[in-house]
Design a protein around this motif. Structure first.
Motif, PDB file in Angstrom:
ATOM      1  N   SER A 153      -9.694   1.355   0.540  1.00  0.00           N
ATOM      2  CA  SER A 153      -8.432   1.230   1.267  1.00  0.00           C
ATOM      3  C   SER A 153      -8.680   0.984   2.751  1.00  0.00           C
TER       4      SER A 153
ATOM      5  N   GLU B 237      -3.488   6.717   8.784  1.00  0.00           N
ATOM      6  CA  GLU B 237      -4.693   6.022   8.329  1.00  0.00           C
ATOM      7  C   GLU B 237      -4.817   4.658   8.986  1.00  0.00           C
ATOM      8  N   VAL B 238      -3.726   3.914   9.049  1.00  0.00           N
ATOM      9  CA  VAL B 238      -3.765   2.571   9.625  1.00  0.00           C
ATOM     10  C   VAL B 238      -4.058   2.630  11.116  1.00  0.00           C
ATOM     11  N   ARG B 239      -3.392   3.529  11.814  1.00  0.00           N
ATOM     12  CA  ARG B 239      -3.634   3.647  13.257  1.00  0.00           C
ATOM     13  C   ARG B 239      -5.048   4.108  13.556  1.00  0.00           C
TER      14      ARG B 239
ATOM     15  N   HIS C 271      -5.161  -2.657  14.733  1.00  0.00           N
ATOM     16  CA  HIS C 271      -4.695  -2.422  13.370  1.00  0.00           C
ATOM     17  C   HIS C 271      -3.495  -3.319  13.050  1.00  0.00           C
TER      18      HIS C 271
ATOM     19  N   ILE D  67      -7.361  -2.316   4.946  1.00  0.00           N
ATOM     20  CA  ILE D  67      -6.656  -2.243   6.226  1.00  0.00           C
ATOM     21  C   ILE D  67      -7.332  -3.152   7.252  1.00  0.00           C
TER      22      ILE D  67
ATOM     23  N   ILE E 113       2.835  -2.424  10.381  1.00  0.00           N
ATOM     24  CA  ILE E 113       3.303  -1.806   9.143  1.00  0.00           C
ATOM     25  C   ILE E 113       4.782  -2.113   8.974  1.00  0.00           C
TER      26      ILE E 113
ATOM     27  N   TYR F 221       0.820  -1.209   0.000  1.00  0.00           N
ATOM     28  CA  TYR F 221       0.000   0.000   0.000  1.00  0.00           C
ATOM     29  C   TYR F 221       0.855   1.260   0.000  1.00  0.00           C
TER      30      TYR F 221
ATOM     31  N   ILE G 169       0.858  -4.788   6.575  1.00  0.00           N
ATOM     32  CA  ILE G 169       0.855  -3.786   5.509  1.00  0.00           C
ATOM     33  C   ILE G 169       2.292  -3.436   5.140  1.00  0.00           C
TER      34      ILE G 169
END
Length: 243
Positions: free
Chosen positions: A132, A162-164, A170, A136, A173, A7, A142
Motif C-alpha cells: 500500500s 498514511e498518505v501524508r 503525496h 501511494i 485524496i 483505497y 487516491i
C-alpha cells in the motif's frame, strides 16, 4: 498517463466495485486506454469483469527484476479496458518487496505500463503494508470510498495519516460518500456535513454488478448509480487536470 488508487483500510465499503466502474468510465466515457490493476488477493475486479486469471504465472511474479508485467495483462469484454488480475500470491508480496529492498518498484512498473495506457487504476488491498505504501508513491490521485459511519470516518483518518506520511509530494485524496441512503438520519447528516464530496447512492444496480459481472454503466446506464459514478469520473478527470 495518470494513475488512480481506490483505497480503504476497511473492507465492505464497495472499493472493488467502485474501481471496476471507474475503469469502465475511463475506457467507455473518456475513451482512454485503461488498465485496471488488481492488487487485492481476492481478485474481485477480475470476477466483476468476467475475467478469470491465467494459471501459468502468479500475480506476484511481475515484481521480480526483469519480469514483463504485460504478459499477465488480459483483455476484457469492454473496448479500451484491460485487466492485470490478482491471485493469492499477492498476500505474500510484502516479503518479496522487503527482500528486494526497492521502495519504488511498483512506481517503476507503473511508469513502464504507462507507455501503453492513458489511465491506470489500482484496486488496492484493504490493509496498511509495504504494498500500500508503494501504491501511494505511484498514484497521482487516491479515491477513498466512505459509507457514512463512525468506523468509516475513523478508517478515513488512518488513510489520510498514511498518505501524508509519504511526504510533501503525496498525491491528493478525494473522499467519496458510498452506499448513501438519504432515508437514514446518519447518512443524511454525513451528506449535510460534506456537501461537496462526490456521492454514490445505495442502489440495487450496484449490487447487480456481481450478478451481471459487468460495470453498472454497461447494463443500467440510465440508473442513478450509473449517473453518479459518471459524475465522479468527471470530477476525477478535473482533479487530474489541476495537477
Amino acid at each position: 498517463m495518470a494513475s488512480i488508487a481506490v483505497y480503504s483500510v476497511k473492507g465492505g465499503v464497495g472499493k472493488t466495485t467502485l474501481a471496476v466502474n471507474l475503469a469502465w468510465c475511463s475506457a467507455s466515457i473518456s475513451r482512454r486506454k485503461t488498465l485496471l490493476w488488481d492488487l487485492d488477493a481476492a481478485n474481485g475486479s477480475g470476477f466483476l469483469l468476467g475475467v478469470d486469471p491465467k494459471k501459468k504465472r502468479s500475480a506476484d511474479s511481475m515484481f521480480a527484476e526483469g519480469s514483463d508485467p504485460a504478459k499477465l495483462i488480459q483483455p476484457t469484454a469492454f473496448p479500451g479496458l484491460d485487466l492485470l488480475p490478482a491471485d493469492e500470491s499477492i498476500r505474500a508480496i510484502d516479503r518479496t518487496l522487503d527482500r528486494m529492498g526497492k521502495k519504488k518498484r511498483l512506481a517503476k512498473l507503473t511508469a513502464a505500463l504507462g507507455k501503453d495506457y492513458d489511465r491506470i487504476i489500482f484496486d488496492c488491498p484493504p490493509v496498511l503494508n509495504e504494498l500500500s505504501a508503494q501504491i501511494i508513491r505511484a498514484a497521482d490521485l487516491i479515491i477513498v470510498p466512505l459509507p457514512p459511519s463512525p468506523l468509516s470516518a475513523r478508517a478515513f483518518e488512518v488513510v489520510v495519516e498514511e498518505v501524508r506520511g509519504a511526504g510533501k509530494g503525496h498525491p491528493p485524496i478525494l473522499p467519496v460518500l458510498a452506499m448513501l441512503d438519504l432515508r437514514r438520519s446518519l447518512h443524511k447528516e454525513a451528506r449535510e456535513a460534506n456537501p461537496n464530496w462526490p456521492a454514490i447512492p445505495l442502489a440495487s444496480a450496484v449490487e447487480q454488478c456481481a450478478v451481471e459481472r459487468k460495470p453498472v454503466g454497461a447494463f443500467a446506464p440510465r440508473s442513478p448509480a450509473a449517473r453518479a459514478i459518471a459524475q465522479l469520473w468527471t470530477a476525477i478527470e478535473r482533479k487530474l487536470a489541476e495537477k
